[in-house]
Design a protein around this motif. Structure first.
Motif, PDB file in Angstrom:
ATOM      1  N   LEU B 403      42.818  43.617  49.461  1.00 19.23           N
ATOM      2  CA  LEU B 403      42.204  44.585  48.655  1.00 19.23           C
ATOM      3  C   LEU B 403      42.599  44.206  46.942  1.00 19.23           C
ATOM      4  O   LEU B 403      41.648  44.360  46.488  1.00 19.23           O
ATOM      5  CB  LEU B 403      42.302  46.252  48.904  1.00 19.23           C
ATOM      6  N   GLY B 404      43.593  44.044  46.782  1.00 16.06           N
ATOM      7  CA  GLY B 404      44.052  43.738  45.481  1.00 16.06           C
ATOM      8  C   GLY B 404      43.322  42.312  45.143  1.00 16.06           C
ATOM      9  O   GLY B 404      42.768  42.316  43.880  1.00 16.06           O
ATOM     10  N   ILE B 405      43.381  41.374  45.856  1.00 18.41           N
ATOM     11  CA  ILE B 405      42.752  40.070  45.386  1.00 18.41           C
ATOM     12  C   ILE B 405      41.265  40.188  45.282  1.00 18.41           C
ATOM     13  O   ILE B 405      40.720  39.835  44.481  1.00 18.41           O
ATOM     14  CB  ILE B 405      43.296  38.934  46.445  1.00 18.41           C
ATOM     15  N   LEU B 406      40.611  40.944  46.170  1.00 15.04           N
ATOM     16  CA  LEU B 406      39.037  41.088  46.145  1.00 15.04           C
ATOM     17  C   LEU B 406      38.876  41.909  44.852  1.00 15.04           C
ATOM     18  O   LEU B 406      37.762  41.664  44.059  1.00 15.04           O
ATOM     19  CB  LEU B 406      38.560  41.950  47.417  1.00 15.04           C
ATOM     20  N   THR B 407      39.520  42.855  44.517  1.00 16.65           N
ATOM     21  CA  THR B 407      39.267  43.943  43.399  1.00 16.65           C
ATOM     22  C   THR B 407      39.331  43.066  42.139  1.00 16.65           C
ATOM     23  O   THR B 407      38.604  43.032  41.568  1.00 16.65           O
ATOM     24  CB  THR B 407      40.367  44.823  43.412  1.00 16.65           C
ATOM     25  N   SER B 408      40.506  42.148  41.973  1.00 20.00           N
ATOM     26  CA  SER B 408      40.557  41.492  40.829  1.00 20.00           C
ATOM     27  C   SER B 408      39.553  40.234  40.667  1.00 20.00           C
ATOM     28  O   SER B 408      38.767  40.281  39.522  1.00 20.00           O
ATOM     29  CB  SER B 408      42.219  40.799  40.831  1.00 20.00           C
ATOM     30  N   LEU B 409      39.267  39.661  41.522  1.00 19.38           N
ATOM     31  CA  LEU B 409      38.072  38.623  41.703  1.00 19.38           C
ATOM     32  C   LEU B 409      36.922  39.273  41.396  1.00 19.38           C
ATOM     33  O   LEU B 409      36.050  38.721  40.648  1.00 19.38           O
ATOM     34  CB  LEU B 409      38.192  37.873  42.739  1.00 19.38           C
ATOM     35  N   ILE B 410      36.529  40.620  41.949  1.00 12.85           N
ATOM     36  CA  ILE B 410      35.155  41.096  41.776  1.00 12.85           C
ATOM     37  C   ILE B 410      35.327  41.601  40.499  1.00 12.85           C
ATOM     38  O   ILE B 410      33.961  41.442  39.516  1.00 12.85           O
ATOM     39  CB  ILE B 410      34.899  41.961  42.987  1.00 12.85           C
ATOM     40  N   ALA B 411      36.293  42.017  39.944  1.00  8.63           N
ATOM     41  CA  ALA B 411      36.118  42.868  38.445  1.00  8.63           C
ATOM     42  C   ALA B 411      35.992  41.428  37.651  1.00  8.63           C
ATOM     43  O   ALA B 411      35.243  41.572  36.543  1.00  8.63           O
ATOM     44  CB  ALA B 411      37.600  43.547  38.199  1.00  8.63           C
ATOM     45  N   LEU B 412      36.682  40.401  37.900  1.00  8.95           N
ATOM     46  CA  LEU B 412      36.653  39.084  37.017  1.00  8.95           C
ATOM     47  C   LEU B 412      35.190  38.597  37.073  1.00  8.95           C
ATOM     48  O   LEU B 412      34.450  38.354  36.075  1.00  8.95           O
ATOM     49  CB  LEU B 412      37.525  38.081  37.467  1.00  8.95           C
TER      50      LEU B 412
END
Lengths: 303, 540
Positions: B403-412
């Motif tokens: 979830l953390g990785i997806l969130t950061s990548l989607i936010a970027l």
């Protein structure tokens, strides 16, 4: 003994846990069998919660063994937890989820679903499941965990001081629900401070002090270790009473009644002495768990 | 003091200062040292008029104005002017983060945890906690501002004057206090600290974006934005104290409003109340991953949309930035239209290269927050019941990580998409999405390294979970300021972003990407092992 070990659901043998240099658990040994409610009592900081958290695989034991359903509590925690339900003493719930959502989540995590028993329990404990957890009182948070636990079809139930926030009515409902589990042949580990509750519900009791189990057995087994309080009046003075072996706390009341407590193993000798002084009235109070509890905790020398 | 509403305010103020001293000291010292160190450094970097003129040219470009605020006054500029131009907005942002976190923790946070209830049960006025928290932050901001001023006095940059030093120092202090009162006011509206934090940052984000676009398009309009007031000091030029007065005035109004609401509401409640929810969980809420999503849903949405909007706003100034004809109308005749277009695109690419670090870091924050939930949820006791369920630790670890990785990548990605859309909305020949995607691809590996590092820390040493944020903040500082304050090259290499310079001007280097992904993977595996074998903490 071997035989008993084999059908025990929970088997703890010389369990130890250190936090740095501090020895939280020095020697914890006891078993819990199917269809029994095991009372786990001890003062604050004695190691009750540490023991329970070790059983849950949250903490890793420093020594000794603990098995549930014959499996190692740490290594096989996931498969053990399929057949286990737990209610902690302090229930912390996600503030922005409702009670109902949290109950369902716990059930799903335990591979079950919201069932008839869940609805029954919600009704029984009178919980409003639509409220967000941040608006719940301590008692209501405990109810959420209790409802989730009781509507889980587990084989082993752990309750860590589960009634500390409940009102007497809900406490009664809790006791009733535990008794139902017992009838179904489930095993229950109940850690509690409410001695009347333990006395009423538990088949066997383990007393822990400073990380060590100091006593296990049924309440009646333990009674011989305790003192009976006797209140009496005799024709002749009983001046030697104080000097007799096993006699404690002699006090002479203003109404002519004398009260003392006596070790159970000295009972018959002391009774013989009193009889020789011509008893007028005599009343004995059986030892309660509270006496037992006090005796283990208040004095440093233990027994 | 006889007033029952404010009874024991001073006592509580002293108590709060004592309780928070470490946090306050760390914040103050970090900010003051940062400020003074940069000031001291400036004397050596911008010592000649030529170097000053060079940097002024850069600072006056629209891209720099959007990042640092408008450089006030007129030539000739001195070192001090450059310093004020570069540092003011950044320090005000830092002040906002500090003040938000402390005031919300001390008002709403204390209310959430029930500590305030215990305090209120004593002979303490109803408004004493809020007023003592405000006083506490007033004192701290005043002290910080005073030390800023002293630091400037000692740094003695060319072109400083005492009036300007104190204006900039105390002005920044006043800005900090203003942010504290904004958060104090917003905390009264909602009924829990999480919502208060989110709301405060939303308001801050709106002010930041408004400030940025007015700076670029119509600097006079910046006067309407409280955050923009710090740019209006005109330090070392006109030395205008009016913004300080405005900030203190707004602070006073907001303080009174907050106190008034606090007086008229019950403990634990807000104007915007928590509504009842569903009696049963939705079919979707069924395991750790969906639970973590549910818990962080608002945060994730706010960050993704926030970055999209921020990207869009930056993108919408591309036409101003990427227009060399404005500064040099003869250019088209000299090199031809195609070449001009190419040159324009290159300028925009350079601007995007600076923005990349901002977006990278901002995208990291929600990701780190989610990964750190393994620690924060654990120490708040929320995870204890989960640990008693047939859910393995590896599964929990994987859930937050995914979830953390997806969130950061989607936010970027949202940030990049925003840039492209913003650019497309104002340009005749918009910059292709592929340019932004290059930036996105290149930033995947450093973002993963920092997330993996956070996961590794949570796995082994949850006590130090905050390190992830500090490291990220450091990366932002180096990336944002590194060139301007002439930091040695090796400093940039301390963070993984230092190995991805100037993307998307330069292409992504596959070799770099692979070794960075390798490091990330190693850290994650180490984290798994740690989380697998360590004791889990409990709330009590």
């Amino acid at each position: 003994m071997m035989n008993q070990n084999n059908n025990a659901i929970l088997h703890i043998d010389h369990l130890q846990k250190n936090f740095g240099k501090f020895q939280a658990l020095k020697n914890v040994t006891f078993d819990v069998y199917p269809g029994e409610v095991f009372g786990f009592i001890g003062p604050n900081g004695a190691g009750k919660s540490t023991t329970i958290r070790t059983l849950l695989g949250i903490l890793r034991a420093s020594g000794g063994t603990a098995t549930l359903f014959g499996k190692d509590v740490y290594k096989d925690s996931v498969s053990i937890h399929k057949r286990l339900a737990y209610v902690p003493g302090d229930v912390y719930l996600w503030p922005n989820l409702t009670g109902g959502e949290i109950i369902d989540l716990f059930l799903k995590l335990g591979n079950t679903k919201h069932n008839r028993k869940t609805d029954m329990m919600i009704k029984r404990f009178q919980l409003d499941p639509t409220k967000k957890a941040r608006t719940y009182s301590k008692g209501n948070r405990q109810k959420v965990a209790l409802i989730a636990a009781f509507s889980t079809d587990a084989d082993f139930y752990i309750f860590d001081e589960p009634t500390s926030g409940l009102d007497p009515l809900n406490e009664e409902i809790f006791q009733q629900s535990v008794m139902e589990l017992k009838k179904e042949g489930k095993a229950v580990l109940l850690s509690s401070h409410i001695l009347s509750e333990v006395e009423k519900m538990c088949d066997r009791i383990g007393i822990i002090r400073s990380g060590e189990i100091v006593e296990t057995g049924s309440l009646s087994d333990m009674r011989h270790l305790t003192r009976t309080v006797i209140e009496f009046q005799t024709m002749q003075p009983t001046t030697e009473l104080q000097t007799l072996q096993g006699v404690h706390n002699v006090t002479v009341g203003t109404n002519g009644l004398t009260t003392f407590s006596v070790d159970s193993d000295q009972m018959s000798y002391v009774m013989g002495y009193l009889a020789s002084k011509q008893i007028v009235s005599l009343q004995s109070t059986p030892p309660t768990l509270e006496d037992l509890f006090m005796r283990y905790y208040s004095s440093n020398e233990g027994r | 003091m006889e007033n029952r509403n404010f009874h024991q305010t001073w006592f509580l103020t002293r108590f709060s200062l004592k309780r928070d001293w470490l946090k306050l000291a760390l914040w103050s010292v970090t900010l003051i040292v940062l400020f003074a160190a940069v000031a001291a450094k400036f004397t050596t970097i911008y010592d000649t008029q030529a170097s000053i003129d060079e940097i002024v040219k850069t600072l006056k470009s629209p891209s720099m104005v959007s990042l640092f605020g408008k450089l006030s006054g007129s030539a000739p500029y001195s070192t001090a002017d450059v310093f004020a131009g570069e540092m003011t907005v950044f320090m005000a942002m830092m002040a906002a983060i500090m003040n938000f976190s402390i005031i919300i923790k001390n008002t709403r946070g204390e209310e959430d945890s029930g500590l305030l209830e215990i305090i209120q049960s004593h002979s303490v006025g109803k408004l004493s906690n809020l007023s003592s928290s405000l006083i506490e932050l007033f004192i701290i901001n005043l002290l910080i501002g005073f030390f800023y001023a002293l630091g400037l006095q000692f740094a003695n940059l060319t072109g400083t004057d005492t009036n300007g030093n104190f204006l900039l120092g105390l002005g920044l202090g006043a800005a900090g206090f203003m942010f504290a009162t904004i958060a104090a006011f917003l905390s009264q509206l909602v009924d829990n600290s999480r919502s208060a934090t989110i709301l405060s940052y939303i308001v801050f984000g709106i002010m930041y974006i408004a400030r940025m676009s007015t700076d670029v398009s119509n600097p006079k309009a910046t006067w309407f934005i409280p955050f923009g007031w710090v740019e209006k000091f005109s330090t070392y030029q006109e030395n205008n104290w009016l913004p300080v007065v405005l900030m203190l005035g707004l602070s006073l109004i907001l303080s009174i409003a907050a106190l008034w609401i606090n007086d008229h509401r019950d403990i634990g409640s807000g104007i915007i109340a928590t509504r009842p929810g569903r009696a049963k969980a939705s079919a979707f809420l069924r395991g750790p991953l969906s639970l973590f999503w549910r818990l962080h849903r608002t945060t994730i949405i706010v960050w993704v949309i926030g970055l999209l909007i921020l990207g869009f706003t930056y993108g919408s100034i591309f036409n101003t930035i990427g227009d060399i004809l404005k500064t040099n109308p003869a250019m088209e005749k000299l090199i031809g239209a195609t070449a001009v277009h190419k040159a324009n695109i290159l300028i925009i690419k350079h601007f995007v290269a600076i923005l990349m670090i901002v977006f990278g870091v901002l995208a990291l924050f929600p990701g780190i927050q989610i990964i750190n939930y393994l620690k924060s949820g654990e120490s708040k006791g929320y995870l204890e019941l989960i640990h008693s369920k047939p859910v393995s630790r590896d599964y929990l670890f994987t859930s937050v990580l995914v979830l953390g990785i997806l969130t950061s990548l989607i936010a970027l990605f949202a940030g990049m998409l925003g840039l492209q859309l913003g650019g497309a909305s104002v340009m005749k020949h918009p910059v292709a999405m592929s340019v932004f995607l290059h930036g996105f691809y290149a930033y995947i590996s450093p973002v993963l390294i920092i997330l993996a590092l956070s996961a590794c820390i949570v796995g082994w040493l949850p006590k130090f979970a905050v390190f992830g944020y500090l490291y990220t903040g450091f990366a932002l500082f180096v990336g944002y300021f590194g060139k301007l304050i002439d930091l040695p090259k090796w400093v940039a290499k301390i963070t993984p972003f230092g190995y991805i310079p100037n993307v998307p001007v330069r292409k992504l280097d596959m070799g770099t990407m692979w070794w960075q992904l390798g490091i990330a993977l190693t850290l994650i595996i180490i984290g798994y092992i740690g989380y697998h074998i360590r004791d889990l903490k409990s709330a009590n």
